[in-house]
Design a protein around this motif. Structure first.
Motif, PDB file in Angstrom:
ATOM      1  N   CYS A   1       0.828  -1.212   0.000  1.00 28.75           N
ATOM      2  CA  CYS A   1       0.000   0.000   0.000  1.00 28.75           C
ATOM      3  C   CYS A   1       0.855   1.252   0.000  1.00 28.75           C
ATOM      4  O   CYS A   1       0.494   2.266  -0.617  1.00 28.75           O
ATOM      5  N   VAL A   2       1.987   1.210   0.693  1.00 34.66           N
ATOM      6  CA  VAL A   2       2.893   2.359   0.720  1.00 34.66           C
ATOM      7  C   VAL A   2       3.524   2.557  -0.657  1.00 34.66           C
ATOM      8  O   VAL A   2       3.679   3.685  -1.140  1.00 34.66           O
ATOM      9  N   GLN A   3       3.850   1.450  -1.301  1.00 40.49           N
ATOM     10  CA  GLN A   3       4.538   1.524  -2.594  1.00 40.49           C
ATOM     11  C   GLN A   3       3.672   2.128  -3.688  1.00 40.49           C
ATOM     12  O   GLN A   3       4.179   2.794  -4.592  1.00 40.49           O
ATOM     13  N   VAL A   4       2.353   1.911  -3.609  1.00 33.13           N
ATOM     14  CA  VAL A   4       1.495   2.372  -4.711  1.00 33.13           C
ATOM     15  C   VAL A   4       0.887   3.749  -4.480  1.00 33.13           C
ATOM     16  O   VAL A   4       0.336   4.336  -5.411  1.00 33.13           O
ATOM     17  N   CYS A   5       0.976   4.277  -3.271  1.00 34.53           N
ATOM     18  CA  CYS A   5       0.345   5.578  -2.993  1.00 34.53           C
ATOM     19  C   CYS A   5       1.037   6.677  -3.799  1.00 34.53           C
ATOM     20  O   CYS A   5       2.240   6.920  -3.616  1.00 34.53           O
TER      21      CYS A   5
ATOM     22  N   GLN B   1       5.008   4.514   6.446  1.00 33.92           N
ATOM     23  CA  GLN B   1       5.387   3.638   7.548  1.00 33.92           C
ATOM     24  C   GLN B   1       6.224   4.402   8.563  1.00 33.92           C
ATOM     25  O   GLN B   1       7.184   5.087   8.199  1.00 33.92           O
ATOM     26  N   THR B   2       5.848   4.294   9.825  1.00 33.78           N
ATOM     27  CA  THR B   2       6.601   4.965  10.882  1.00 33.78           C
ATOM     28  C   THR B   2       7.892   4.204  11.188  1.00 33.78           C
ATOM     29  O   THR B   2       8.073   3.067  10.765  1.00 33.78           O
ATOM     30  N   LYS B   3       8.763   4.821  11.971  1.00 34.86           N
ATOM     31  CA  LYS B   3      10.023   4.180  12.322  1.00 34.86           C
ATOM     32  C   LYS B   3       9.817   2.931  13.179  1.00 34.86           C
ATOM     33  O   LYS B   3      10.679   2.049  13.214  1.00 34.86           O
TER      34      LYS B   3
ATOM     35  N   GLY C   1       7.432   0.783  12.669  1.00 40.74           N
ATOM     36  CA  GLY C   1       6.844  -0.269  11.860  1.00 40.74           C
ATOM     37  C   GLY C   1       5.350  -0.232  11.661  1.00 40.74           C
ATOM     38  O   GLY C   1       4.765  -1.207  11.188  1.00 40.74           O
ATOM     39  N   VAL C   2       4.696   0.881  12.009  1.00 39.11           N
ATOM     40  CA  VAL C   2       3.243   0.974  11.866  1.00 39.11           C
ATOM     41  C   VAL C   2       2.907   1.749  10.594  1.00 39.11           C
ATOM     42  O   VAL C   2       3.434   2.841  10.369  1.00 39.11           O
ATOM     43  N   VAL C   3       2.036   1.189   9.780  1.00 43.69           N
ATOM     44  CA  VAL C   3       1.616   1.839   8.545  1.00 43.69           C
ATOM     45  C   VAL C   3       0.391   2.711   8.835  1.00 43.69           C
ATOM     46  O   VAL C   3      -0.619   2.222   9.358  1.00 43.69           O
ATOM     47  N   LEU C   4       0.495   3.989   8.513  1.00 44.67           N
ATOM     48  CA  LEU C   4      -0.562   4.950   8.791  1.00 44.67           C
ATOM     49  C   LEU C   4      -1.007   5.648   7.509  1.00 44.67           C
ATOM     50  O   LEU C   4      -0.346   5.548   6.475  1.00 44.67           O
ATOM     51  N   VAL C   5      -2.122   6.359   7.600  1.00 48.58           N
ATOM     52  CA  VAL C   5      -2.638   7.140   6.474  1.00 48.58           C
ATOM     53  C   VAL C   5      -2.815   8.587   6.921  1.00 48.58           C
ATOM     54  O   VAL C   5      -3.466   8.848   7.941  1.00 48.58           O
ATOM     55  N   ASN C   6      -2.228   9.495   6.190  1.00 48.30           N
ATOM     56  CA  ASN C   6      -2.419  10.922   6.457  1.00 48.30           C
ATOM     57  C   ASN C   6      -3.662  11.375   5.695  1.00 48.30           C
ATOM     58  O   ASN C   6      -3.622  11.546   4.470  1.00 48.30           O
TER      59      ASN C   6
ATOM     60  N   ALA D   1      -4.341  -2.533  -3.636  1.00 47.72           N
ATOM     61  CA  ALA D   1      -3.043  -3.190  -3.475  1.00 47.72           C
ATOM     62  C   ALA D   1      -2.982  -4.080  -2.236  1.00 47.72           C
ATOM     63  O   ALA D   1      -2.165  -4.999  -2.182  1.00 47.72           O
ATOM     64  N   CYS D   2      -3.831  -3.817  -1.246  1.00 49.11           N
ATOM     65  CA  CYS D   2      -3.777  -4.597  -0.005  1.00 49.11           C
ATOM     66  C   CYS D   2      -4.273  -6.017  -0.254  1.00 49.11           C
ATOM     67  O   CYS D   2      -5.442  -6.219  -0.608  1.00 49.11           O
TER      68      CYS D   2
END
Length: 250
Positions: A131-135, A142-144, A146-151, A164-165
């Protein structure tokens, strides 16, 4: 001939060094995918699920909705629980249970049922998140730790991350029109608290902690159980780990 010998020596030296072999092994799916070494020197959060302890009470789903203002309409969940019913003829049915509703019990007279169990699911917080790669605008990150967040301020609602998920863990919020999903209750864990779903689980089927801390609940969970992850062949390196997971679960 000398050139060929030189090439072969170089090729063999790479193989013996483990570089090529390591690269090949990383591509092949195995249980090792569930035990990727986390980065050292920082917190690296993971989540555990003991499938045999889940009773399908849906308290986790309700707590998540309350804590994170998830829409009070069907089909919008940051976490959900699926009920698997496997019958003797080999068929398996899967249904997401509803919050505040008792799961319909199967009667003892139904002799066709081989087994029935519950499987909690949520964002797998992948170490290599597609999901991070396609945004296209960097709204999913991804935070330091290891948590994936959405702004939501920069998300444009293009749905690329939802598509993508591979775990079906994202949805488009009907009000904000931005992507939404489980965040491990990042606002809580940043304050040293547990995710809401973990806190309310009456059977301790859900476990959360720092994978870099040897004494954390997550580290003990990984040491004491045979661990599986969902869809390991995709090489997303999920950080939601399952114990006692049935082979029917995907």
């Amino acid at each position: 001939m000398n050139g060929r010998r030189t090439f072969l020596r170089g090729f063999l030296s790479v193989l013996l060094s483990g570089g090529a072999i390591g690269g090949i092994l990383k591509i092949l799916p195995s249980e090792a995918d569930a035990r990727e070494a986390p980065p050292k020197g920082q917190k690296w959060y993971g989540f555990g699920v003991s499938v045999d302890k889940c009773i399908g009470c849906a308290r986790c789903m309700e707590a998540c909705k309350n804590e994170n203002n998830v829409p009070r309409v069907p089909f919008f969940f940051r976490t959900w629980v699926e009920r698997y019913i496997t019958r003797k003829n080999g068929t398996t049915t899967v249904k997401t249970i509803e919050p505040n509703a008792e799961p319909s019990p199967e009667t003892a007279s139904d002799k066709s049922i081989l087994r029935s169990f519950f499987v909690p699911k949520l964002c797998n917080q992948c170490a290599s998140p597609p999901c991070v790669q396609v945004c296209p605008v960097g709204a999913t990150f991804q935070t330091k730790d290891g948590v994936v967040l959405v702004n939501e301020k920069t998300c444009i609602g293009c749905r690329y991350c939802i598509q993508a998920c591979p775990y079906g863990a994202r949805y488009l919020h009907p009000v904000t029109r931005t992507a939404d999903k489980c965040t491990f209750c990042y606002h809580r864990i940043s304050q040293g608290l547990l995710p809401a779903c973990v806190e309310v689980c009456p059977t301790q089927a859900r476990i959360f902690g720092d994978l870099n801390a040897a004494a954390s609940p997550m580290s003990r969970f990984l040491r004491m159980n045979k661990i599986h992850v969902l869809k390991p062949g995709l090489n997303t390196e999920p950080k939601v780990y399952y114990a006692n997971l049935d082979g029917e679960v995907r």
